[in-house]
Motif scaffolding. Sequence first.
Motif, PDB file in Angstrom:
ATOM      1  N   HIS A  54       9.822-133.184 -50.253  1.00 14.34           N
ATOM      2  CA  HIS A  54      10.453-132.533 -51.400  1.00 14.34           C
ATOM      3  C   HIS A  54      10.194-133.338 -52.665  1.00 14.34           C
ATOM      4  O   HIS A  54      10.608-134.494 -52.778  1.00 14.34           O
ATOM      5  N   ILE A  55       9.509-132.721 -53.603  1.00 15.33           N
ATOM      6  CA  ILE A  55       9.284-133.295 -54.929  1.00 15.33           C
ATOM      7  C   ILE A  55      10.233-132.620 -55.910  1.00 15.33           C
ATOM      8  O   ILE A  55      10.399-131.398 -55.885  1.00 15.33           O
ATOM      9  N   ALA A  56      10.852-133.408 -56.784  1.00 17.57           N
ATOM     10  CA  ALA A  56      11.655-132.853 -57.872  1.00 17.57           C
ATOM     11  C   ALA A  56      11.082-133.366 -59.191  1.00 17.57           C
ATOM     12  O   ALA A  56      10.468-134.432 -59.247  1.00 17.57           O
ATOM     13  N   GLU A  57      11.300-132.606 -60.243  1.00 18.43           N
ATOM     14  CA  GLU A  57      10.634-132.882 -61.513  1.00 18.43           C
ATOM     15  C   GLU A  57      11.550-132.573 -62.680  1.00 18.43           C
ATOM     16  O   GLU A  57      12.237-131.554 -62.693  1.00 18.43           O
ATOM     17  N   LEU A  58      11.556-133.450 -63.663  1.00 19.28           N
ATOM     18  CA  LEU A  58      12.196-133.161 -64.946  1.00 19.28           C
ATOM     19  C   LEU A  58      11.099-132.773 -65.924  1.00 19.28           C
ATOM     20  O   LEU A  58      10.273-133.606 -66.306  1.00 19.28           O
ATOM     21  N   GLY A  59      11.066-131.501 -66.308  1.00 19.12           N
ATOM     22  CA  GLY A  59      10.074-131.020 -67.243  1.00 19.12           C
ATOM     23  C   GLY A  59       8.933-130.284 -66.570  1.00 19.12           C
ATOM     24  O   GLY A  59       7.914-130.887 -66.219  1.00 19.12           O
ATOM     25  N   PHE A  60       9.067-128.973 -66.367  1.00 16.52           N
ATOM     26  CA  PHE A  60       8.026-128.188 -65.703  1.00 16.52           C
ATOM     27  C   PHE A  60       6.815-127.959 -66.603  1.00 16.52           C
ATOM     28  O   PHE A  60       5.676-127.977 -66.143  1.00 16.52           O
ATOM     29  N   GLY A  61       7.066-127.722 -67.890  1.00 15.64           N
ATOM     30  CA  GLY A  61       5.971-127.554 -68.834  1.00 15.64           C
ATOM     31  C   GLY A  61       5.024-126.432 -68.463  1.00 15.64           C
ATOM     32  O   GLY A  61       5.427-125.293 -68.246  1.00 15.64           O
ATOM     33  N   THR A  62       3.738-126.759 -68.356  1.00 15.81           N
ATOM     34  CA  THR A  62       2.712-125.763 -68.033  1.00 15.81           C
ATOM     35  C   THR A  62       2.561-125.537 -66.542  1.00 15.81           C
ATOM     36  O   THR A  62       1.808-124.655 -66.123  1.00 15.81           O
ATOM     37  N   GLY A  63       3.226-126.352 -65.727  1.00 16.55           N
ATOM     38  CA  GLY A  63       3.073-126.250 -64.279  1.00 16.55           C
ATOM     39  C   GLY A  63       1.922-127.067 -63.729  1.00 16.55           C
ATOM     40  O   GLY A  63       1.604-126.982 -62.534  1.00 16.55           O
ATOM     41  N   LEU A  64       1.289-127.891 -64.564  1.00 17.29           N
ATOM     42  CA  LEU A  64       0.140-128.682 -64.111  1.00 17.29           C
ATOM     43  C   LEU A  64       0.512-129.626 -62.978  1.00 17.29           C
ATOM     44  O   LEU A  64      -0.250-129.772 -62.004  1.00 17.29           O
ATOM     45  N   TRP A  70       0.436-129.296 -55.298  1.00 21.71           N
ATOM     46  CA  TRP A  70       0.181-128.221 -54.332  1.00 21.71           C
ATOM     47  C   TRP A  70      -1.240-128.317 -53.788  1.00 21.71           C
ATOM     48  O   TRP A  70      -1.480-128.168 -52.586  1.00 21.71           O
ATOM     49  N   ALA A  71      -2.199-128.591 -54.668  1.00 22.53           N
ATOM     50  CA  ALA A  71      -3.584-128.766 -54.231  1.00 22.53           C
ATOM     51  C   ALA A  71      -3.697-129.938 -53.264  1.00 22.53           C
ATOM     52  O   ALA A  71      -4.388-129.857 -52.233  1.00 22.53           O
ATOM     53  N   ALA A  72      -3.004-131.036 -53.575  1.00 24.24           N
ATOM     54  CA  ALA A  72      -3.034-132.199 -52.690  1.00 24.24           C
ATOM     55  C   ALA A  72      -2.387-131.886 -51.349  1.00 24.24           C
ATOM     56  O   ALA A  72      -2.839-132.363 -50.297  1.00 24.24           O
ATOM     57  N   TRP A  73      -1.324-131.080 -51.370  1.00 23.91           N
ATOM     58  CA  TRP A  73      -0.653-130.686 -50.130  1.00 23.91           C
ATOM     59  C   TRP A  73      -1.600-129.891 -49.245  1.00 23.91           C
ATOM     60  O   TRP A  73      -1.708-130.151 -48.040  1.00 23.91           O
ATOM     61  N   ARG A  74      -2.279-128.929 -49.840  1.00 24.76           N
ATOM     62  CA  ARG A  74      -3.221-128.124 -49.066  1.00 24.76           C
ATOM     63  C   ARG A  74      -4.336-128.983 -48.475  1.00 24.76           C
ATOM     64  O   ARG A  74      -4.724-128.818 -47.319  1.00 24.76           O
ATOM     65  N   GLU A  75      -4.845-129.889 -49.272  1.00 25.09           N
ATOM     66  CA  GLU A  75      -5.930-130.746 -48.803  1.00 25.09           C
ATOM     67  C   GLU A  75      -5.471-131.691 -47.702  1.00 25.09           C
ATOM     68  O   GLU A  75      -6.261-132.087 -46.843  1.00 25.09           O
ATOM     69  N   SER A  76      -4.181-132.040 -47.695  1.00 28.34           N
ATOM     70  CA  SER A  76      -3.655-132.976 -46.702  1.00 28.34           C
ATOM     71  C   SER A  76      -3.581-132.371 -45.314  1.00 28.34           C
ATOM     72  O   SER A  76      -3.595-133.091 -44.313  1.00 28.34           O
ATOM     73  N   GLY A  77      -3.431-131.049 -45.241  1.00 31.04           N
ATOM     74  CA  GLY A  77      -3.324-130.384 -43.950  1.00 31.04           C
ATOM     75  C   GLY A  77      -1.964-130.475 -43.292  1.00 31.04           C
ATOM     76  O   GLY A  77      -1.801-130.070 -42.137  1.00 31.04           O
ATOM     77  N   VAL A  78      -0.961-131.005 -44.004  1.00 29.27           N
ATOM     78  CA  VAL A  78       0.389-131.070 -43.453  1.00 29.27           C
ATOM     79  C   VAL A  78       0.915-129.652 -43.254  1.00 29.27           C
ATOM     80  O   VAL A  78       0.745-128.777 -44.109  1.00 29.27           O
ATOM     81  N   LYS A  79       1.567-129.427 -42.131  1.00 30.74           N
ATOM     82  CA  LYS A  79       2.049-128.092 -41.809  1.00 30.74           C
ATOM     83  C   LYS A  79       3.292-127.731 -42.620  1.00 30.74           C
ATOM     84  O   LYS A  79       4.070-128.595 -43.019  1.00 30.74           O
ATOM     85  N   GLY A  80       3.468-126.442 -42.805  1.00 27.96           N
ATOM     86  CA  GLY A  80       4.660-125.959 -43.492  1.00 27.96           C
ATOM     87  C   GLY A  80       4.485-125.939 -44.999  1.00 27.96           C
ATOM     88  O   GLY A  80       3.381-126.054 -45.530  1.00 27.96           O
ATOM     89  N   ALA A  81       5.603-125.781 -45.694  1.00 29.78           N
ATOM     90  CA  ALA A  81       5.589-125.619 -47.145  1.00 29.78           C
ATOM     91  C   ALA A  81       6.005-126.898 -47.856  1.00 29.78           C
ATOM     92  O   ALA A  81       6.936-127.588 -47.436  1.00 29.78           O
ATOM     93  N   LEU A  82       5.318-127.211 -48.934  1.00 30.43           N
ATOM     94  CA  LEU A  82       5.748-128.263 -49.846  1.00 30.43           C
ATOM     95  C   LEU A  82       6.958-127.757 -50.608  1.00 30.43           C
ATOM     96  O   LEU A  82       6.934-126.661 -51.181  1.00 30.43           O
ATOM     97  N   ARG A  83       8.018-128.533 -50.631  1.00 31.78           N
ATOM     98  CA  ARG A  83       9.193-128.186 -51.428  1.00 31.78           C
ATOM     99  C   ARG A  83       9.045-128.840 -52.806  1.00 31.78           C
ATOM    100  O   ARG A  83       8.722-130.021 -52.913  1.00 31.78           O
ATOM    101  N   PHE A  84       9.282-128.069 -53.844  1.00 34.01           N
ATOM    102  CA  PHE A  84       9.100-128.565 -55.207  1.00 34.01           C
ATOM    103  C   PHE A  84      10.164-127.913 -56.078  1.00 34.01           C
ATOM    104  O   PHE A  84      10.263-126.678 -56.147  1.00 34.01           O
ATOM    105  N   THR A  85      10.992-128.740 -56.721  1.00 28.22           N
ATOM    106  CA  THR A  85      12.047-128.244 -57.606  1.00 28.22           C
ATOM    107  C   THR A  85      11.832-128.819 -58.990  1.00 28.22           C
ATOM    108  O   THR A  85      11.658-130.029 -59.143  1.00 28.22           O
ATOM    109  N   SER A  86      11.832-127.952 -59.986  1.00 25.09           N
ATOM    110  CA  SER A  86      11.616-128.410 -61.353  1.00 25.09           C
ATOM    111  C   SER A  86      12.764-127.956 -62.254  1.00 25.09           C
ATOM    112  O   SER A  86      13.222-126.817 -62.168  1.00 25.09           O
ATOM    113  N   PHE A  87      13.200-128.879 -63.112  1.00 29.18           N
ATOM    114  CA  PHE A  87      14.247-128.597 -64.094  1.00 29.18           C
ATOM    115  C   PHE A  87      13.582-128.460 -65.465  1.00 29.18           C
ATOM    116  O   PHE A  87      12.881-129.371 -65.909  1.00 29.18           O
TER     117      PHE A  87
END
Length: 222
Positions: A54-64, A70-87
């Motif tokens: 689970h990644i959390a973030e202050l400042g979503f901005g452009t979503g970069l 997300w790209a790194a998660w896909r490349e890692s091959g870890v199963k399931g969904a990356l959790r990401f919360t942005s304020f």
Amino acid sequence: MNDQTGTLDWNADGVPISLQFEDPYFSLQDGLAETRHVFLGGNDIPARFEPGFHIAELGFGTGLNLLTAWAAWRESGVKGALRFTSFEAYPLDPAQMSTAHQAFPELGSLADELMGALGERGVQTHDLDFTLITGDARVALPAWRSKADAWFLDGFSPAKNPELWEPALMQAVGAHTKLNGTFATYTAAGHVRRALGAAGFEVARVKGFGRKRHMSIGRQRA
């Protein structure tokens, strides 16, 4: 999402500049490289990825930052969904985000996927569980009921957006971080590092990206 038309300007390289905070949304040199150095590298990602991370973030901005993680998660091959919360207090219009994403063609297909699925409150796909919490983080974060494995602290400059770096908010970041969880931020401002130290993190100043000599990282010890 709120229509932020009139709150942005664009430089010759396609970097969006906030007129409200007089600060760019990402590095003038290379926003993607900055995100990889500061937020992925600073949190030892993707090496720490595991199911349910689970990644959390202050400042979503452009979503970069989300796209890069997300790209790194896909490349890692870890199963399931990356959790990401942005304020984010001032969400951009989707069209503005899409324009900003054009500066990063290697993320193009993922950006299209994000924008196609993005709703008022985030995205849920087979490998991404993204929640966007809008409004003042000083109110929203203390009420949040989750804890993060890693924090991306990416508000505008502390000198220009001091509200997002207040000691009380840094305390809330610490309280919503798992034991041995981490943070990373591009700023090395002394008052920010002291506030994060008081919030339970072991804080270090390390090499920054590009022209920035230093940045800050930390691990939750409390």
